[in-house]
Scaffold this motif. Structure first.
Motif, PDB file in Angstrom:
ATOM      1  N   GLN A 124       0.736  -1.097   0.033  1.00  0.00           N
ATOM      2  CA  GLN A 124       0.032   0.033   0.045  1.00  0.00           C
ATOM      3  C   GLN A 124       1.018   1.329   0.012  1.00  0.00           C
ATOM      4  O   GLN A 124       2.105   1.158   0.463  1.00  0.00           O
ATOM      5  CB  GLN A 124      -0.737   0.024   1.195  1.00  0.00           C
ATOM      6  CG  GLN A 124      -1.851  -1.265   1.199  1.00  0.00           C
ATOM      7  CD  GLN A 124      -2.803  -1.111   2.545  1.00  0.00           C
ATOM      8  OE1 GLN A 124      -2.299  -0.466   3.565  1.00  0.00           O
ATOM      9  NE2 GLN A 124      -3.871  -1.704   2.701  1.00  0.00           N
ATOM     10  N   TYR A 181      -7.061   8.779   4.720  1.00  0.00           N
ATOM     11  CA  TYR A 181      -7.033   7.625   3.945  1.00  0.00           C
ATOM     12  C   TYR A 181      -6.909   6.446   5.139  1.00  0.00           C
ATOM     13  O   TYR A 181      -6.306   6.481   6.118  1.00  0.00           O
ATOM     14  CB  TYR A 181      -5.489   7.558   3.401  1.00  0.00           C
ATOM     15  CG  TYR A 181      -5.328   8.427   2.221  1.00  0.00           C
ATOM     16  CD1 TYR A 181      -5.442   7.940   0.953  1.00  0.00           C
ATOM     17  CD2 TYR A 181      -4.969   9.810   2.372  1.00  0.00           C
ATOM     18  CE1 TYR A 181      -5.220   9.009  -0.190  1.00  0.00           C
ATOM     19  CE2 TYR A 181      -5.108  10.787   1.294  1.00  0.00           C
ATOM     20  CZ  TYR A 181      -5.172  10.211  -0.016  1.00  0.00           C
ATOM     21  OH  TYR A 181      -4.875  11.323  -1.052  1.00  0.00           O
ATOM     22  N   TRP A 183      -6.885   2.410   6.033  1.00  0.00           N
ATOM     23  CA  TRP A 183      -6.580   1.083   5.527  1.00  0.00           C
ATOM     24  C   TRP A 183      -6.823   0.005   6.515  1.00  0.00           C
ATOM     25  O   TRP A 183      -6.418  -1.406   6.194  1.00  0.00           O
ATOM     26  CB  TRP A 183      -4.929   1.143   5.740  1.00  0.00           C
ATOM     27  CG  TRP A 183      -4.099   1.569   7.060  1.00  0.00           C
ATOM     28  CD1 TRP A 183      -4.220   0.530   8.120  1.00  0.00           C
ATOM     29  CD2 TRP A 183      -3.526   2.688   7.422  1.00  0.00           C
ATOM     30  NE1 TRP A 183      -3.545   1.404   9.196  1.00  0.00           N
ATOM     31  CE2 TRP A 183      -3.085   2.434   8.778  1.00  0.00           C
ATOM     32  CE3 TRP A 183      -2.844   3.796   6.712  1.00  0.00           C
ATOM     33  CZ2 TRP A 183      -2.246   3.435   9.458  1.00  0.00           C
ATOM     34  CZ3 TRP A 183      -2.172   4.748   7.344  1.00  0.00           C
ATOM     35  CH2 TRP A 183      -1.712   4.642   8.625  1.00  0.00           C
ATOM     36  N   TYR A 202      -9.786  -6.128   5.660  1.00  0.00           N
ATOM     37  CA  TYR A 202      -9.744  -5.452   4.627  1.00  0.00           C
ATOM     38  C   TYR A 202     -11.166  -5.554   3.658  1.00  0.00           C
ATOM     39  O   TYR A 202     -11.463  -4.555   3.051  1.00  0.00           O
ATOM     40  CB  TYR A 202      -8.621  -5.640   3.758  1.00  0.00           C
ATOM     41  CG  TYR A 202      -8.229  -4.601   2.632  1.00  0.00           C
ATOM     42  CD1 TYR A 202      -7.841  -3.565   2.834  1.00  0.00           C
ATOM     43  CD2 TYR A 202      -8.743  -5.255   1.295  1.00  0.00           C
ATOM     44  CE1 TYR A 202      -7.628  -2.597   1.654  1.00  0.00           C
ATOM     45  CE2 TYR A 202      -8.387  -4.341   0.164  1.00  0.00           C
ATOM     46  CZ  TYR A 202      -7.884  -3.012   0.571  1.00  0.00           C
ATOM     47  OH  TYR A 202      -7.570  -2.202  -0.570  1.00  0.00           O
ATOM     48  N   THR A 206     -13.392  -2.556   2.671  1.00  0.00           N
ATOM     49  CA  THR A 206     -14.116  -2.059   1.271  1.00  0.00           C
ATOM     50  C   THR A 206     -15.470  -2.193   1.180  1.00  0.00           C
ATOM     51  O   THR A 206     -16.002  -1.572   0.329  1.00  0.00           O
ATOM     52  CB  THR A 206     -13.182  -2.966   0.343  1.00  0.00           C
ATOM     53  OG1 THR A 206     -13.487  -4.316   0.665  1.00  0.00           O
ATOM     54  CG2 THR A 206     -11.657  -2.763   0.314  1.00  0.00           C
ATOM     55  N   PRO A 210     -15.800   2.278   0.654  1.00  0.00           N
ATOM     56  CA  PRO A 210     -15.545   2.833  -0.675  1.00  0.00           C
ATOM     57  C   PRO A 210     -16.521   3.698  -1.174  1.00  0.00           C
ATOM     58  O   PRO A 210     -17.579   3.217  -0.987  1.00  0.00           O
ATOM     59  CB  PRO A 210     -15.142   1.615  -1.497  1.00  0.00           C
ATOM     60  CG  PRO A 210     -16.192   0.515  -0.784  1.00  0.00           C
ATOM     61  CD  PRO A 210     -15.985   0.661   0.530  1.00  0.00           C
ATOM     62  N   GLY A 211     -16.364   4.614  -1.995  1.00  0.00           N
ATOM     63  CA  GLY A 211     -17.025   5.590  -2.777  1.00  0.00           C
ATOM     64  C   GLY A 211     -18.145   6.428  -1.877  1.00  0.00           C
ATOM     65  O   GLY A 211     -19.064   6.978  -2.313  1.00  0.00           O
ATOM     66  N   ASP A 214     -15.616  11.839  -1.056  1.00  0.00           N
ATOM     67  CA  ASP A 214     -14.274  12.008  -1.653  1.00  0.00           C
ATOM     68  C   ASP A 214     -13.440  12.367  -0.511  1.00  0.00           C
ATOM     69  O   ASP A 214     -12.016  12.151  -0.801  1.00  0.00           O
ATOM     70  CB  ASP A 214     -14.285  13.572  -2.854  1.00  0.00           C
ATOM     71  CG  ASP A 214     -12.996  13.521  -3.204  1.00  0.00           C
ATOM     72  OD1 ASP A 214     -12.557  12.608  -3.927  1.00  0.00           O
ATOM     73  OD2 ASP A 214     -12.415  14.756  -3.135  1.00  0.00           O
ATOM     74  N   ARG A 217     -10.922   7.860   1.706  1.00  0.00           N
ATOM     75  CA  ARG A 217     -10.181   7.131   0.689  1.00  0.00           C
ATOM     76  C   ARG A 217      -9.625   5.803   1.132  1.00  0.00           C
ATOM     77  O   ARG A 217      -8.999   5.845   2.115  1.00  0.00           O
ATOM     78  CB  ARG A 217      -9.212   7.849  -0.101  1.00  0.00           C
ATOM     79  CG  ARG A 217      -9.496   8.974  -0.962  1.00  0.00           C
ATOM     80  CD  ARG A 217     -10.243   8.476  -1.928  1.00  0.00           C
ATOM     81  NE  ARG A 217     -10.515   9.653  -2.791  1.00  0.00           N
ATOM     82  CZ  ARG A 217      -9.659  10.249  -3.771  1.00  0.00           C
ATOM     83  NH1 ARG A 217      -8.662   9.855  -4.017  1.00  0.00           N
ATOM     84  NH2 ARG A 217     -10.257  11.301  -4.509  1.00  0.00           N
ATOM     85  N   VAL A 218     -10.282   4.571   0.885  1.00  0.00           N
ATOM     86  CA  VAL A 218      -9.464   3.292   1.193  1.00  0.00           C
ATOM     87  C   VAL A 218      -8.198   3.162   0.398  1.00  0.00           C
ATOM     88  O   VAL A 218      -8.223   3.453  -0.690  1.00  0.00           O
ATOM     89  CB  VAL A 218     -10.561   2.158   0.906  1.00  0.00           C
ATOM     90  CG1 VAL A 218      -9.739   0.879   1.100  1.00  0.00           C
ATOM     91  CG2 VAL A 218     -11.695   2.229   1.542  1.00  0.00           C
ATOM     92  N   CYS A 219      -7.119   2.756   1.205  1.00  0.00           N
ATOM     93  CA  CYS A 219      -5.744   2.925   0.637  1.00  0.00           C
ATOM     94  C   CYS A 219      -5.800   1.957  -0.503  1.00  0.00           C
ATOM     95  O   CYS A 219      -6.135   0.581  -0.263  1.00  0.00           O
ATOM     96  CB  CYS A 219      -4.617   2.463   1.673  1.00  0.00           C
ATOM     97  SG  CYS A 219      -4.398   3.734   2.616  1.00  0.00           S
ATOM     98  N   GLU A 220      -5.339   2.173  -1.732  1.00  0.00           N
ATOM     99  CA  GLU A 220      -5.164   1.275  -2.767  1.00  0.00           C
ATOM    100  C   GLU A 220      -3.973   0.338  -2.362  1.00  0.00           C
ATOM    101  O   GLU A 220      -3.170   0.325  -1.820  1.00  0.00           O
ATOM    102  CB  GLU A 220      -4.499   2.147  -3.975  1.00  0.00           C
ATOM    103  CG  GLU A 220      -4.099   1.292  -5.093  1.00  0.00           C
ATOM    104  CD  GLU A 220      -3.408   1.934  -6.060  1.00  0.00           C
ATOM    105  OE1 GLU A 220      -3.136   1.226  -7.192  1.00  0.00           O
ATOM    106  OE2 GLU A 220      -3.311   3.251  -6.251  1.00  0.00           O
TER     107      GLU A 220
END
Length: 352
Positions: A124, A181, A183, A202, A206, A210-211, A214, A217-220
Motif C-alpha cells: 500500500q 486515507y 487502511w 480489509y 472495502t 469505498p465511494g 471524496d 479514501r480506502v488505501c489502494e
C-alpha cells in the motif's frame, strides 16, 4: 496542486506565540515561507524552500506543520486554495482511549521488494500525513492519535463519516490536509475484527467505506507479484513518500509488533551546526544522527557545513542558511543545514 496556508498559535503560561506557514507557487516553482514570533510584535520570517517542485514543497510544508503541532502549537486556521483544510486537534487532557495503535517497522527497499514475491504480503502507499484512528460510538466521533490519546476531529470529516452505513466502528488510517486515507477496520457494528487476519478486515473495510465521500479514501492495495512491482514503480514515478508492506494473515497487534513494514524512498533531517562553545572539549558542530540503520556524521565551521557519505548511501545538502545567534555576540553564527538521503530504487535500476 494548490496553494495552502496555516495559522498556528501557542499559549502556555506567559508565552503567547504565533506561527504562519504558506505553500505558494505555480508550475515547478513552489516555495514554503514562514513567519513567527510573539503575538502583536514584529515577526521573524524565513523561506524554508523555494524554486522546487510541488511534491518537495508539500513535504516541507507538511513536515513543519507536524513538528509545530507536535510541540504544542494549535491550528487557528488552515486553508487549501481558499478552502479550509481538515483539522485534527491536539488532545485536550491526554485522555487515553484504550486503543493501542499498531506501528510499522522500517525496512530498506531491497528487503521490501523480496516480499513482493510472496502472496502473503500486500503493498500500500505510505501516505505523508498524520496518524489517525476514528471511533464512532452512540452517534458520536472521537479521534485517536498515534499515542492512543483521544483528540477532536473536524466537523467536515465527521459529516463524511456520517455517510458510512454502520452504527459504530473503529477505523485506522492517516489524515492529510484534505483526505482521510483508511487502511484498516478494527470493529464494526459491535463486532471486534482485531482477532481476524488483515485480509478479512480489509474485506469489511472495502464493503463499508469505498465511494462514500471524496474525503474518505480506502488505501489502494496491490496483491499480486506483478501488481506489487508495478505499484512500487508507480510510487517512485509519483515521488511518493514510500510504500507499506502488510501481512495479509496477521491479526491486529498494538505497538511495534514487527508484522507490518514501511519503506521510505527518501529520509530527511534538519541539523543545527554551530561554533564551539567555550569550556567544551568536543565542539557541538560534530553531530551524529541515526536515520534508519545508517549513521552519518556532519562536520562544519562557522560559515559552512560539509556532508559526509553514510556508507553506500549518498547525502545531498539541499539548503543551508547562516544566521546570527541572538543569544551570542555577532561574531558567533548558527548554520541551519537541511539534507536528504536518497535511496536508489532497485526497480528503477533494473529497468534502465
Amino acid at each position: 496542486m494548490q496553494p495552502q496556508r496555516a495559522e498556528l498559535y501557542f499559549q502556555q503560561g506567559s508565552s503567547d506565540k504565533v506561527y504562519h506557514l504558506q505553500l505558494e507557487g505555480g508550475q515547478d516553482q513552489w516555495s514554503v515561507q514562514a513567519q513567527w514570533g510573539r503575538r502583536g510584535s514584529a515577526l521573524q520570517s524565513d523561506v524554508k524552500v523555494s524554486g522546487t517542485s510541488y511534491e518537495q514543497a508539500k513535504r516541507v510544508y507538511d513536515r513543519i506543520l507536524r513538528e509545530k503541532t507536535g510541540k504544542g502549537y494549535q491550528i487557528a486556521q488552515a486553508r487549501a486554495n481558499g478552502n479550509e483544510a481538515i483539522a485534527v486537534g491536539l488532545p485536550a487532557t491526554k485522555e487515553q482511549s484504550g486503543h493501542t495503535p499498531e506501528l510499522l517497522t522500517p525496512i530498506e527497499e531491497p528487503e521490501a521488494l523480496l516480499l513482493a514475491q510472496h502472496a502473503a504480503w500486500w503493498f500500500q502507499q505510505k501516505v505523508d500525513g498524520r496518524r489517525l484512528a476514528v471511533q464512532k460510538s452512540e452517534r458520536k466521533y472521537s479521534g485517536i492519535n498515534k499515542l492512543g490519546q483521544i483528540i477532536p476531529i473536524d466537523a467536515r470529516l465527521a459529516e463524511s463519516l456520517d455517510r458510512v452505513q454502520a452504527q459504530g466502528f473503529l477505523a485506522d488510517g492517516e489524515i492529510t490536509d484534505s483526505r482521510f486515507y483508511i487502511w484498516d477496520l478494527l470493529s464494526v457494528n459491535d463486532t471486534d475484527l482485531r482477532i481476524q487476519p488483515y485480509e478479512i478486515r480489509y474485506v469489511h473495510l472495502t464493503k463499508h467505506f469505498p465511494g462514500v465521500s471524496d474525503v474518505l479514501r480506502v488505501c489502494e492495495t496491490a496483491m499480486t507479484t506483478k501488481a506489487k512491482r508495478d505499484f512500487v514503480k508507480k510510487m517512485h514515478d509519483a515521488n511518493a513518500e514510500g510504500f507499506v508492506c502488510k501481512n495479509r494473515n496477521a491479526a491486529y497487534a498494538g505497538g511495534r509488533a514487527g508484522q507490518h513494514f514501511k519503506c521510505k524512498f527518501v529520509a530527511t533531517a534538519s541539523f543545527i551546526v554551530g561554533p564551539k562553545p567555550e569550556g567544551r572539549r568536543r565542539p557541538p558542530l560534530h553531530r551524529r544522527v541515526s536515520l534508519g540503520r545508517q549513521l552519518a556524521s556532519f562536520h562544519g565551521h562557522r560559515r559552512s557545513a560539509r556532508p559526509i557519505s553514510a556508507r553506500s548511501r549518498s547525502w545531498k545538502c539541499v539548503t543551508s542558511t547562516v544566521t546570527p545567534d541572538p543569544k551570542e555576540n555577532s561574531s558567533r553564527l548558527n548554520t541551519s543545514v537541511k539534507c536528504a538521503m536518497t535511496l536508489p530504487s532497485p526497480i528503477a535500476a533494473s529497468a534502465s
